[in-house]
Design an enzyme around this catalytic site. Structure first.
Site, PDB file in Angstrom:
ATOM      1  N   HIS A 139     -28.228  -3.676   9.297  1.00  0.00           N
ATOM      2  CA  HIS A 139     -30.400  -3.440   9.629  1.00  0.00           C
ATOM      3  C   HIS A 139     -30.621  -3.454  11.217  1.00  0.00           C
ATOM      4  CE1 HIS A 139     -30.792  -5.453   6.268  1.00  0.00           C
ATOM      5  NE2 HIS A 139     -31.283  -5.489   5.595  1.00  0.00           N
ATOM      6  N   HIS A 167     -31.318  -9.752  -0.475  1.00  0.00           N
ATOM      7  CA  HIS A 167     -30.617 -10.383   0.622  1.00  0.00           C
ATOM      8  C   HIS A 167     -31.331 -10.739   1.347  1.00  0.00           C
ATOM      9  CE1 HIS A 167     -30.706  -5.772   2.619  1.00  0.00           C
ATOM     10  NE2 HIS A 167     -31.565  -6.418   3.124  1.00  0.00           N
ATOM     11  N   GLU A 174     -34.702  -0.001   0.189  1.00  0.00           N
ATOM     12  CA  GLU A 174     -33.817  -0.345  -0.188  1.00  0.00           C
ATOM     13  C   GLU A 174     -33.045  -0.470  -1.489  1.00  0.00           C
ATOM     14  OE1 GLU A 174     -33.711  -3.690   3.621  1.00  0.00           O
ATOM     15  OE2 GLU A 174     -33.671  -5.106   1.523  1.00  0.00           O
ATOM     16  N   HIS A 215     -41.081  -5.192  -0.730  1.00  0.00           N
ATOM     17  CA  HIS A 215     -41.402  -5.939   0.528  1.00  0.00           C
ATOM     18  C   HIS A 215     -41.769  -4.770   1.428  1.00  0.00           C
ATOM     19  CE1 HIS A 215     -36.873  -5.339   1.466  1.00  0.00           C
ATOM     20  NE2 HIS A 215     -37.015  -6.121   2.468  1.00  0.00           N
TER      21      HIS A 215
HETATM   22  C1  DHB Z   1     -36.868 -10.022   4.636  1.00  0.00           C
HETATM   23  C2  DHB Z   1     -36.262  -9.309   3.461  1.00  0.00           C
HETATM   24  C3  DHB Z   1     -34.924  -8.038   3.489  1.00  0.00           C
HETATM   25  O1  DHB Z   1     -34.204  -7.623   2.744  1.00  0.00           O
HETATM   26  C4  DHB Z   1     -34.188  -8.266   5.094  1.00  0.00           C
HETATM   27  O2  DHB Z   1     -33.784  -7.151   5.373  1.00  0.00           O
HETATM   28  C5  DHB Z   1     -35.497  -9.304   6.411  1.00  0.00           C
HETATM   29  C6  DHB Z   1     -36.162 -10.232   6.017  1.00  0.00           C
HETATM   30  C7  DHB Z   1     -37.035 -11.000   4.475  1.00  0.00           C
HETATM   31  O3  DHB Z   1     -38.508 -11.118   3.563  1.00  0.00           O
HETATM   32  O4  DHB Z   1     -38.124 -12.091   5.320  1.00  0.00           O
HETATM   33 FE    FE Z   2     -32.840  -6.064   3.986  1.00  0.00          FE
END
Ligand code: DHB
Ligand code: FE
Length: 408
Positions: free
Chosen positions: A183, A136, A364, A317
């Protein structure tokens, strides 16, 4: 001096100040309330069967705008007028005293609510038709909003969702049960629900620092959401019930990915927020079990609707610290393999592995196990069909994964 009256046990009459208010109701409103009472009555009967008592339920009914006569009537198979007349004439006749034993008339099969509660044809109940999984990343939403989807950087990513958009047109559900994480948008450190279900009629897109995204408001399904809350809480999952909430990119970006830029989303959405932002976060095992409880809840919702369950977030990530930018193609793809073929085994993976292998925000991914737990094969049904699988690196800082599993 008169004693203060603490409580008047008089079900047959409205408290005086309200009585005046009721008398002013237009006929039309009174009629609508009657129809509403019937529907709410069915819900209250369900609450009764699962352990509610009438005085507690009266509060729920009052919140729905029902009078006591409407509620008690609907729970005993009477109209509002019949119930009121009975009470004015001195209450229930001793003739009508019910006894439960043997084939007594209080046995559910002899009661109107028993008849209503009889097992319906399985075809007339709600069903989870498919589960759907996607990252997302907020930059994906920005690319859509800023009309950049055709740019060289974004084109391969959006190409990976083309099949899914076509599939979704053919398979639009009535309701999406959308599992995502907030978030630190709707919930700050002031309050951190582990699992929060949105029971409101609508949810506005949140301002995450750039103004709210130019996307439609989300229309909820309060009846199904409340039903799921009731069922899942009785199954020992302590959900927080949220009647007012704004929704952030975790929820809106997946909708944009699938439905583009419509004037209104094509179906209702129940937001289900999971805390994966602040430790302690729920385990994969608990998420997987919760999915099973959600499936059970949906399967006994008395309306012939099609529900999809979406798990969002991930894949690997890490947005901060020394390992910012971490991506792990191998681990992510093994996760997808196991999500399809070995979800129970995957649900045993501890947090530390997510963090070590998929980065601090890779956690996540535990939310995908909620959606996976809600598929019918987990309860002994046939394996789902993998309609689509896609993996792409990178979008912003994140590895993007996407999967559609259809129930058979
Ligand atoms: C990014 C990815 C995420 O899942 C998020 O919640 C905020 C930022 C990103 O890759 O920038
Ligand atoms: Fe996220």
């Amino acid at each position: 001096m008169a004693q203060p009256v603490l409580h008047v046990a008089d079900e047959g009459r409205q408290p005086r100040p309200l009585q005046g208010g009721r008398a002013r109701l237009s006929r039309r409103m009174a009629h609508d309330r009657g129809a509403e009472a019937g529907r709410a009555g069915a819900r209250l009967n369900w609450c009764m069967r699962t352990g509610g008592n009438i005085y507690f339920l009266a509060k729920i009914g009052a919140t729905d705008g029902l009078s006591f006569q409407q509620m008690a009537g609907s729970m005993t198979g009477m109209t509002e007028e019949e119930y009121r007349d009975m009470m004015i004439k001195g209450g229930r006749s001793p003739e009508g005293n019910r006894y439960l034993g043997e084939d007594g008339d209080a046995q559910p099969q002899h009661q109107p609510q028993g008849a209503a509660g009889k097992n319906k044809e399985p075809d007339s109940m709600a069903k989870i038709s498919a589960s759907f999984y996607t990252s997302h990343v907020p930059a994906i939403g920005a690319a859509i909003d800023l009309k950049k989807t055709g740019e060289a950087y974004w084109q391969p990513l959006f190409a990976g969702y083309e099949y899914s958009k076509e599939w979704m047109k053919e398979n639009t559900p009535d309701v999406i049960f959308l599992v995502y994480n907030d978030h630190a948008t709707a919930f700050s450190l002031d309050m951190i629900p582990t699992f929060a279900i949105g029971t409101a009629a609508e949810f506005m897109p949140a301002d995450e620092g750039y103004g709210p995204r130019p996307v439609p408001k989300v229309i909820g399904h309060p009846e199904l959401a409340s039903h799921i809350a009731q069922s899942v809480i009785q199954d020992d999952f302590d959900l927080t019930i949220v009647n007012k909430m704004e929704v952030d990119h975790g929820l809106t970006v997946p909708l944009s990915l699938m439905f583009g830029e419509p004037d209104a989303w094509p179906c209702k959405v129940i937001p289900f927020a999971v805390n994966v932002v602040q430790y302690p976060v729920p385990s994969g095992r608990r998420c997987f079990q919760l999915g099973q409880a959600i499936r059970k809840a949906v399967a006994c919702f008395d309306d012939d609707i099609k529900v999809q369950i979406w798990g969002t977030g991930g894949m690997s990530h890490q947005l901060q610290g020394a390992r910012a930018g971490l991506l792990n193609r191998e681990w992510d793809n093994a996760f997808l393999d196991r999500l399809i073929a070995d979800p129970a085994g995957l649900s045993e993976v501890p947090h530390i592995e997510y963090v070590r292998e998929a980065g601090s925000e890779g956690i996540e991914l535990v939310m995908w196990l909620i959606a996976r737990g809600a598929m019918s094969d987990i309860q002994g049904g046939p394996a789902p069909t993998v309609k689509h699988r896609f993996y792409h690196i990178p979008a912003s800082n994140t590895a993007v994964g996407h999967l559609i599993l259809e129930n058979n």
